[in-house]
Design a protein around this motif. Structure first.
Motif, mmCIF file in Angstrom:
data_model
loop_
_atom_site.group_PDB
_atom_site.id
_atom_site.type_symbol
_atom_site.label_atom_id
_atom_site.label_comp_id
_atom_site.label_asym_id
_atom_site.label_seq_id
_atom_site.Cartn_x
_atom_site.Cartn_y
_atom_site.Cartn_z
ATOM 1 N N ASP A 86 0.820 -1.224 0.000
ATOM 2 C CA ASP A 86 0.000 0.000 0.000
ATOM 3 C C ASP A 86 0.848 1.266 0.000
ATOM 4 N N TYR A 87 1.547 1.508 -1.090
ATOM 5 C CA TYR A 87 2.281 2.768 -1.217
ATOM 6 C C TYR A 87 1.354 3.801 -1.869
ATOM 7 N N GLU A 88 1.398 5.025 -1.369
ATOM 8 C CA GLU A 88 0.668 6.110 -2.035
ATOM 9 C C GLU A 88 1.592 6.711 -3.094
ATOM 10 N N PRO A 89 1.005 7.338 -4.138
ATOM 11 C CA PRO A 89 1.851 7.914 -5.190
ATOM 12 C C PRO A 89 2.939 8.847 -4.652
ATOM 13 N N LYS A 90 2.632 9.582 -3.578
ATOM 14 C CA LYS A 90 3.629 10.531 -3.042
ATOM 15 C C LYS A 90 4.818 9.812 -2.372
ATOM 16 N N MET A 91 4.695 8.510 -2.159
ATOM 17 C CA MET A 91 5.781 7.733 -1.537
ATOM 18 C C MET A 91 6.750 7.170 -2.585
ATOM 19 N N ILE A 92 6.578 7.615 -3.831
ATOM 20 C CA ILE A 92 7.344 7.035 -4.945
ATOM 21 C C ILE A 92 8.191 8.103 -5.638
ATOM 22 N N ASN A 252 8.449 6.409 4.232
ATOM 23 C CA ASN A 252 9.151 7.437 5.013
ATOM 24 C C ASN A 252 9.161 8.758 4.231
ATOM 25 N N MET A 253 8.253 9.662 4.590
ATOM 26 C CA MET A 253 8.081 10.892 3.813
ATOM 27 C C MET A 253 9.262 11.856 3.977
#
Ligand code: PMP
Ligand code: GLU
Length: 389
Positions: A86-92, A252-253
């Motif tokens: 469950d990665y959000e797009p902002k985690m990529i 980790n943002m």
């Protein structure tokens, strides 16, 4: 004039040997190259068409540093669909090949003296990137008898207060070894309660053989999801080596934010056309084509393994994934560099010495080439080995 850092960096041995083989071929020499870690297949048509459409639509401008939103969503979708992550797009963040993903990560995480645990045989680039950033590579040795995999005990023994990162590569280049869910759970148990980060290079995820199952390291547990940075790309699975597309994902943002800062000061976004082309490579569109390539690789893998194991003095453990055989030459030679040099000059066959992967007494043979060339290459290697005995 030059920085101290750059003076200790070595060139990539895999690239060096591949280039040498190409040069000798261009001089008219009869060279068969099994050195490149590169599929012989062409990029799927649908990806090429997406690139053409992007050009026609004028998608030729700078984009956001981590990639366009549609691309980041496609990567997140892939990680959910294939790996249940469950990665959000902002985690990529998308990068110029997975090599660049790894480079960014090591630069952002490793300080002078930090230790990075690297199981050997390892892909040539890992220790070089670590040492370039002032880090220390702590190598855990494995061999063919151990299936080229580290044990929880070995991991425990390698950890010190300075350990920052564990590098995992599953399926492995150069050995094809794959960590099962159970094996990953056992390694995860050792890491529990520590601050150790795991970088999981899953570049060969789609190339798995013999009914073996791939498990994403971050999927083991919530603890592993939090500590793991998943690295992957399309170079191997979608035959896109020249396009330069890789990505990394982490919850980790703070890390993502510094990675985006770093990339904003180095390469900015990756090529805008490659970004558009990558989307059908991630959303399931090419699944059938990838499966056809995988089946072709598996047939070559089976035949090449059998042929090598018939040669007196050589042996190879059948790999579970990737597209390399890591051939044991210990009965013939303990100097893999010399062995490979002589093989190239006497038989015109290019393979990569095991020493480049931190394992003496082996060579790496890529079967990402047509079966006729593979058969002829192995015939020549057999003739060479007979003369050495
Ligand atoms: N990881 C592994 C294990 C590899 O073998 C490679 C080399 N192809 C990469 C990462 C880098 O791939 P890319 O071409 O996308 O930079
Ligand atoms: N990764 C491939 C290999 O191992 C390509 C060359 C490289 O990037 O080192 O051969």
């Amino acid at each position: 004039m030059l920085s101290k850092r750059i003076q200790t960096l070595s060139s990539s041995l895999t690239i060096a040997i591949t280039t040498l083989a190409q040069e000798l071929k261009a001089e008219g020499k009869d060279i068969l190259s099994f050195s490149a870690g590169e599929p012989d297949f062409d990029t799927p048509e649908v990806i090429k068409n997406a690139a053409k459409d992007a050009l026609d639509a004028g998608k030729t401008k700078y984009t956001a540093v981590p990639g366009v939103p549609e691309l980041l969503s496609a990567v997140a979708g892939k990680l959910k669909r294939d790996n249940n992550l469950d990665y959000e797009p902002k985690m990529i963040q998308t990068n110029n090949g997975a090599k660049h993903s790894l480079f960014n990560l090591i630069q952002a995480l490793v300080d002078e003296g930090d230790e990075v645990i690297i199981p050997a045989p390892y892909w040539v680039t890992y220790p070089e990137q670590v040492e370039y950033s002032g880090g220390v590579s702590v190598i855990i040795e494995t061999d063919d008898k151990a299936g080229f995999k580290i044990t929880p005990e070995q991991l425990k023994a390698a950890i010190t207060p300075k350990t920052k990162i564990l590098m995992l590569n599953t399926p492995s280049n150069p050995t094809g070894a794959i960590y099962s869910r159970k094996e990953l759970e056992e390694l995860a148990e050792v890491l529990k309660g520590t601050n150790i980060i795991v970088i999981s290079d899953e570049m060969y995820e789609k190339l798995v053989y013999g009914g073996e199952e791939f498990t994403a390291t971050a999927s083991i547990s919530e603890d592993m999801f939090q500590r793991t940075i998943t690295v992957n790309g399309l170079s191997k699975a979608a035959a896109m080596t020249g396009w330069r597309f890789g990505y990394l994902a982490t919850p980790n943002m703070e890390l993502i934010s510094v990675l985006n800062k770093l990339q904003s000061q180095s390469t900015s976004n990756i090529n805008s056309i490659t970004q558009a082309a990558a989307i059908p490579g991630l959303d399931g569109t090419i699944d059938t084509v990838v499966e056809e390539m995988r089946e072709a690789f598996e047939a070559r893998c089976n035949e090449a393994t059998e042929l090598f194991n018939k040669i007196d003095g050589l042996s190879v453990v059948k790999p579970n994934g990737a597209f390399y055989l890591f051939v044991n030459i210990k009965e013939i030679s303990t100097d893999s560099m010399q062995f490979c040099k002589d093989l190239l000059s006497e038989q015109g066959v290019a393979v990569v010495p095991g020493i480049g992967f931190g394992a003496e007494g082996y060579f790496r043979f890529s079967f990402a080439t047509d079966i006729e060339t593979i058969r002829e290459g192995i015939r020549r290697i057999e003739a060479f080995v007979k003369r050495q005995k």
